[in-house]
Design a protein around this motif. Sequence first.
Motif, PDB file in Angstrom:
ATOM      1  N   ASN A 111      -5.159   7.897 -44.113  1.00 32.67           N
ATOM      2  CA  ASN A 111      -5.936   7.574 -42.900  1.00 32.67           C
ATOM      3  C   ASN A 111      -6.174   8.856 -42.098  1.00 32.67           C
ATOM      4  OD1 ASN A 111      -5.613   4.551 -43.232  1.00 32.67           O
ATOM      5  ND2 ASN A 111      -3.474   5.169 -43.049  1.00 32.67           N
ATOM      6  N   PRO A 112      -7.109   9.699 -42.540  1.00 31.92           N
ATOM      7  CA  PRO A 112      -7.238  11.036 -41.938  1.00 31.92           C
ATOM      8  C   PRO A 112      -7.621  11.055 -40.464  1.00 31.92           C
ATOM      9  CG  PRO A 112      -8.691  10.779 -43.860  1.00 31.92           C
ATOM     10  CD  PRO A 112      -8.053   9.464 -43.630  1.00 31.92           C
ATOM     11  N   THR A 113      -8.284  10.014 -39.982  1.00 32.83           N
ATOM     12  CA  THR A 113      -8.729  10.063 -38.577  1.00 32.83           C
ATOM     13  C   THR A 113      -7.812   9.272 -37.641  1.00 32.83           C
ATOM     14  OG1 THR A 113     -10.157   8.165 -38.954  1.00 32.83           O
ATOM     15  CG2 THR A 113     -11.161  10.334 -39.249  1.00 32.83           C
ATOM     16  N   SER A 114      -6.709   8.826 -38.159  1.00 30.18           N
ATOM     17  CA  SER A 114      -5.805   7.995 -37.345  1.00 30.18           C
ATOM     18  C   SER A 114      -5.105   8.807 -36.264  1.00 30.18           C
ATOM     19  CB  SER A 114      -4.751   7.355 -38.231  1.00 30.18           C
ATOM     20  OG  SER A 114      -5.312   6.312 -38.942  1.00 30.18           O
ATOM     21  N   LYS A 115      -4.636   8.101 -35.257  1.00 29.18           N
ATOM     22  CA  LYS A 115      -3.929   8.727 -34.139  1.00 29.18           C
ATOM     23  C   LYS A 115      -2.417   8.545 -34.318  1.00 29.18           C
ATOM     24  CE  LYS A 115      -7.832   9.508 -32.133  1.00 29.18           C
ATOM     25  NZ  LYS A 115      -8.392  10.873 -32.140  1.00 29.18           N
ATOM     26  N   LEU A 116      -1.671   9.516 -33.769  1.00 31.40           N
ATOM     27  CA  LEU A 116      -0.214   9.479 -33.925  1.00 31.40           C
ATOM     28  C   LEU A 116       0.483   9.625 -32.584  1.00 31.40           C
ATOM     29  CD1 LEU A 116       0.110  12.038 -36.876  1.00 31.40           C
ATOM     30  CD2 LEU A 116       0.012   9.555 -37.066  1.00 31.40           C
ATOM     31  N   VAL A 117       1.721   9.133 -32.547  1.00 37.35           N
ATOM     32  CA  VAL A 117       2.604   9.436 -31.422  1.00 37.35           C
ATOM     33  C   VAL A 117       4.014   9.602 -32.008  1.00 37.35           C
ATOM     34  CG1 VAL A 117       3.077   6.993 -30.864  1.00 37.35           C
ATOM     35  CG2 VAL A 117       3.394   8.741 -29.121  1.00 37.35           C
ATOM     36  N   VAL A 118       4.767  10.546 -31.441  1.00 38.08           N
ATOM     37  CA  VAL A 118       6.142  10.767 -31.910  1.00 38.08           C
ATOM     38  C   VAL A 118       7.095  10.071 -30.947  1.00 38.08           C
ATOM     39  CG1 VAL A 118       7.943  12.511 -32.305  1.00 38.08           C
ATOM     40  CG2 VAL A 118       5.581  12.967 -33.009  1.00 38.08           C
ATOM     41  N   VAL A 119       8.019   9.304 -31.516  1.00 40.18           N
ATOM     42  CA  VAL A 119       9.008   8.599 -30.693  1.00 40.18           C
ATOM     43  C   VAL A 119      10.410   8.984 -31.151  1.00 40.18           C
ATOM     44  CG1 VAL A 119      10.016   6.328 -30.248  1.00 40.18           C
ATOM     45  CG2 VAL A 119       7.559   6.651 -30.031  1.00 40.18           C
ATOM     46  N   ALA A 120      11.188   9.495 -30.202  1.00 42.19           N
ATOM     47  CA  ALA A 120      12.594   9.844 -30.493  1.00 42.19           C
ATOM     48  C   ALA A 120      13.450   8.771 -29.851  1.00 42.19           C
ATOM     49  CB  ALA A 120      12.907  11.224 -29.939  1.00 42.19           C
ATOM     50  N   ASN A 121      14.036   7.945 -30.672  1.00 44.41           N
ATOM     51  CA  ASN A 121      14.723   6.747 -30.173  1.00 44.41           C
ATOM     52  C   ASN A 121      16.225   6.980 -29.973  1.00 44.41           C
ATOM     53  OD1 ASN A 121      14.732   4.031 -29.399  1.00 44.41           O
ATOM     54  ND2 ASN A 121      15.322   3.360 -31.452  1.00 44.41           N
ATOM     55  N   LYS A 122      16.875   6.051 -29.329  1.00 42.10           N
ATOM     56  CA  LYS A 122      18.319   6.019 -29.043  1.00 42.10           C
ATOM     57  C   LYS A 122      18.705   6.994 -27.931  1.00 42.10           C
ATOM     58  CE  LYS A 122      19.306   4.560 -33.779  1.00 42.10           C
ATOM     59  NZ  LYS A 122      20.165   4.622 -34.942  1.00 42.10           N
ATOM     60  N   LYS A 123      17.882   7.127 -26.920  1.00 44.25           N
ATOM     61  CA  LYS A 123      18.225   8.029 -25.821  1.00 44.25           C
ATOM     62  C   LYS A 123      19.404   7.512 -25.012  1.00 44.25           C
ATOM     63  CE  LYS A 123      15.514   8.220 -22.047  1.00 44.25           C
ATOM     64  NZ  LYS A 123      14.293   8.183 -21.196  1.00 44.25           N
ATOM     65  N   ASP A 124      19.803   6.246 -25.247  1.00 43.12           N
ATOM     66  CA  ASP A 124      20.983   5.729 -24.549  1.00 43.12           C
ATOM     67  C   ASP A 124      22.277   6.346 -25.075  1.00 43.12           C
ATOM     68  OD1 ASP A 124      21.888   3.385 -26.773  1.00 43.12           O
ATOM     69  OD2 ASP A 124      19.758   3.828 -26.672  1.00 43.12           O
ATOM     70  N   LEU A 125      22.228   6.903 -26.316  1.00 43.73           N
ATOM     71  CA  LEU A 125      23.441   7.524 -26.872  1.00 43.73           C
ATOM     72  C   LEU A 125      23.521   8.978 -26.378  1.00 43.73           C
ATOM     73  CD1 LEU A 125      23.264   6.095 -30.513  1.00 43.73           C
ATOM     74  CD2 LEU A 125      24.611   5.260 -28.595  1.00 43.73           C
ATOM     75  N   VAL A 126      23.730   9.096 -25.086  1.00 45.79           N
ATOM     76  CA  VAL A 126      23.626  10.403 -24.422  1.00 45.79           C
ATOM     77  C   VAL A 126      24.547  11.449 -25.052  1.00 45.79           C
ATOM     78  CG1 VAL A 126      23.886  11.578 -22.211  1.00 45.79           C
ATOM     79  CG2 VAL A 126      23.034   9.253 -22.287  1.00 45.79           C
ATOM     80  N   ASN A 127      25.776  11.063 -25.347  1.00 44.39           N
ATOM     81  CA  ASN A 127      26.748  12.051 -25.835  1.00 44.39           C
ATOM     82  C   ASN A 127      26.556  12.428 -27.300  1.00 44.39           C
ATOM     83  OD1 ASN A 127      27.989  12.084 -23.342  1.00 44.39           O
ATOM     84  ND2 ASN A 127      29.261  10.308 -23.868  1.00 44.39           N
ATOM     85  N   GLN A 128      25.709  11.698 -27.985  1.00 49.50           N
ATOM     86  CA  GLN A 128      25.545  11.992 -29.427  1.00 49.50           C
ATOM     87  C   GLN A 128      24.204  12.642 -29.742  1.00 49.50           C
ATOM     88  OE1 GLN A 128      26.531   8.406 -31.769  1.00 49.50           O
ATOM     89  NE2 GLN A 128      27.696   7.748 -30.003  1.00 49.50           N
ATOM     90  N   MET A 129      23.406  12.867 -28.725  1.00 44.71           N
ATOM     91  CA  MET A 129      22.062  13.404 -28.979  1.00 44.71           C
ATOM     92  C   MET A 129      22.119  14.820 -29.518  1.00 44.71           C
ATOM     93  SD  MET A 129      19.368  11.947 -26.272  1.00 44.71           S
ATOM     94  CE  MET A 129      20.126  12.403 -24.757  1.00 44.71           C
ATOM     95  N   ILE A 130      21.325  15.054 -30.553  1.00 49.38           N
ATOM     96  CA  ILE A 130      21.302  16.369 -31.198  1.00 49.38           C
ATOM     97  C   ILE A 130      19.940  17.029 -31.002  1.00 49.38           C
ATOM     98  CG2 ILE A 130      21.294  17.497 -33.457  1.00 49.38           C
ATOM     99  CD1 ILE A 130      23.410  15.514 -34.353  1.00 49.38           C
ATOM    100  N   LEU A 131      18.895  16.219 -31.108  1.00 49.70           N
ATOM    101  CA  LEU A 131      17.542  16.784 -31.061  1.00 49.70           C
ATOM    102  C   LEU A 131      17.171  17.239 -29.641  1.00 49.70           C
ATOM    103  CD1 LEU A 131      15.729  14.189 -33.351  1.00 49.70           C
ATOM    104  CD2 LEU A 131      16.474  16.494 -33.932  1.00 49.70           C
ATOM    105  N   THR A 132      16.520  18.378 -29.574  1.00 53.14           N
ATOM    106  CA  THR A 132      16.145  18.926 -28.260  1.00 53.14           C
ATOM    107  C   THR A 132      14.665  18.660 -27.985  1.00 53.14           C
ATOM    108  OG1 THR A 132      15.473  21.047 -29.191  1.00 53.14           O
ATOM    109  CG2 THR A 132      17.803  20.799 -28.578  1.00 53.14           C
ATOM    110  N   GLY A 133      14.305  18.815 -26.748  1.00 48.33           N
ATOM    111  CA  GLY A 133      12.907  18.648 -26.339  1.00 48.33           C
ATOM    112  C   GLY A 133      11.998  19.636 -27.061  1.00 48.33           C
TER     113      GLY A 133
END
Lengths: 170, 402
Positions: A111-133
């Motif tokens: 689907n070459p013309t499709s739109k995307l959004v990135v969602v980083a889930n589980k932000k409630d697990l504050v102490n376990q978050m690894i991924l940065t902004g």
Amino acid sequence: MASFRKKICLLGDYSVGKTSLIRRFVHNRFEDKYISTIGVNVSRKTVSVSPVGNVVEITMMIWDLAGGEEFSQMQGSYLRGADGAMLVCDLTRAKTLDHLETQAHNFLRINPTSKLVVVANKKDLVNQMILTGDQLDTVAAAFDTRYFRTSAKTGDDVEAAFRFLGELLV
Amino acid sequence: MDPNLVRLILANRQISYALTDRELIVTQVNGTLQPGVSPHPDWVGHSLLDFVPEFVGSEKALAEILTGQADHFCLLLVNREIDENATAYVTMEVLPYPDQAGQIHGLVYLVQDTTEWGLSALQVTQHRNELGLLREQLEQQNRKLTASNAELQQLSTLKSQFVSIAAHELRTPLTTLYGYLDLLLSESFGPLNEQQRKFLEITRNGARHLTQITRDLLDTSQIEAGQVELLLKPENLQALLETVAAELKPQRDIKHQSLTIHAAADLPLALCDDMRMVQIITNLFSNASKYTPEGGTIDVSIDLAAEEGFLQVAVADTGVGIGSEDQKKLFTRFFRAKTASLTGASGTGLGLHITRNLVELHGGRIWFESELNRGSTFYFTLPVADDLLSSWSNPDEFSREL
């Protein structure tokens, strides 16, 4: 009021919370127990959005796709005809962001013309978050979109992410 | 084909169908599956997409079938929620529906209930995903532990370096101090009165103790850094035992202890570093004497070990013994058994740690048996020097860094 029907797919590794995000968005519910998805489950929700001032009604046909590699062969027919995709990763598992790039490329090939959004889930697990902004920003920028940090558990920013994608589609 | 046979096959394979015209309007249904999955007569006259939302977005794929560009469109493992607690899994397939002239008249929508297979697949997937999550957690913990370990290793190396430098710097002035005290006690520079001699002897004992501590600290840091070098040669173990026993006789005489060495006949030579072996034997004999009360006995025996190619030495005392709680930690550095402290005997808790490491560097092993107030027996083994090594003209070449 104009109305549209759009197909969107949720892509991402297993256990990143795709099913939970849909359940939160469509039914405003959350279940703590992890149950895998096999194959595909289609839900629908109608929302009103106003991307450029005019209110538009959009019925989202939301495709919840199994996350494991064993289902990737089936994905061709699942992805076909999609207007947009939500790329979902887990803030506590670095690998899930690494894999998004491949999943997005596979999707855009069909689907070459499709739109995307990135969602980083589980932000409630504050102490376990690894991924940065910065990491999320890099991936989102690579696909000319933005990212949302969400929590399907608390509902935080789930609706905002779906609405953002909806607005991109009309 | 016999319509009854068709119905039988469809029912057996749990397949239902709907027919549409070219506009995707349902014209006919055959629905025998469970509600929520099966086509229903109410569908007739409505668009197929109204009842099969999974085809929304796939209009192009369906159009390709109608024009003959594609021969089918299939979605496997489609989930359908029957109620809050039940999900059905179905396979959806769309085929061209030709009329009698062979022209594509519409579409055939086939739906097969594969719930039984789907539930098995779900179970397998659930297990696999849970294992995958567990593996990721373990990998993450492993990475953290590896990083912590590297940090600890670095700290340990720094600590060992510090101890090594400190001990080395202490040893030189202590040797000088010890030498001058010996000289004064020999009365080479004039006679000493009783009080002067007593004070000098106390000072010399202190210096000797400090020298031993610095030596132990140096040995420990060398062992930890893997810098102990052994010069392996064929040696007469019995002779080494007798030499050390003679050197430590004054210590035993003070406590009126006896030491006996029993050696089996025709024992082969041992392959060891004689200096380090003296250190091992000295430590074991000295401990045996320290923790054995006055008038006690120490029995030493040397024989072939049960393990082929090894000699075994046993040092048995009649001392205070070691409590069962302390036995597990006895070879740990800086550990001193409770009974050892109670005797008032001095020690750093490094001797047995060094001894075990030296024995193991030789390829042997060390262990003990002990009972409180009944005494202890320490055993160690050493490899036998074989004939080739025994006759080697330049055994120094067998030195190796361990």
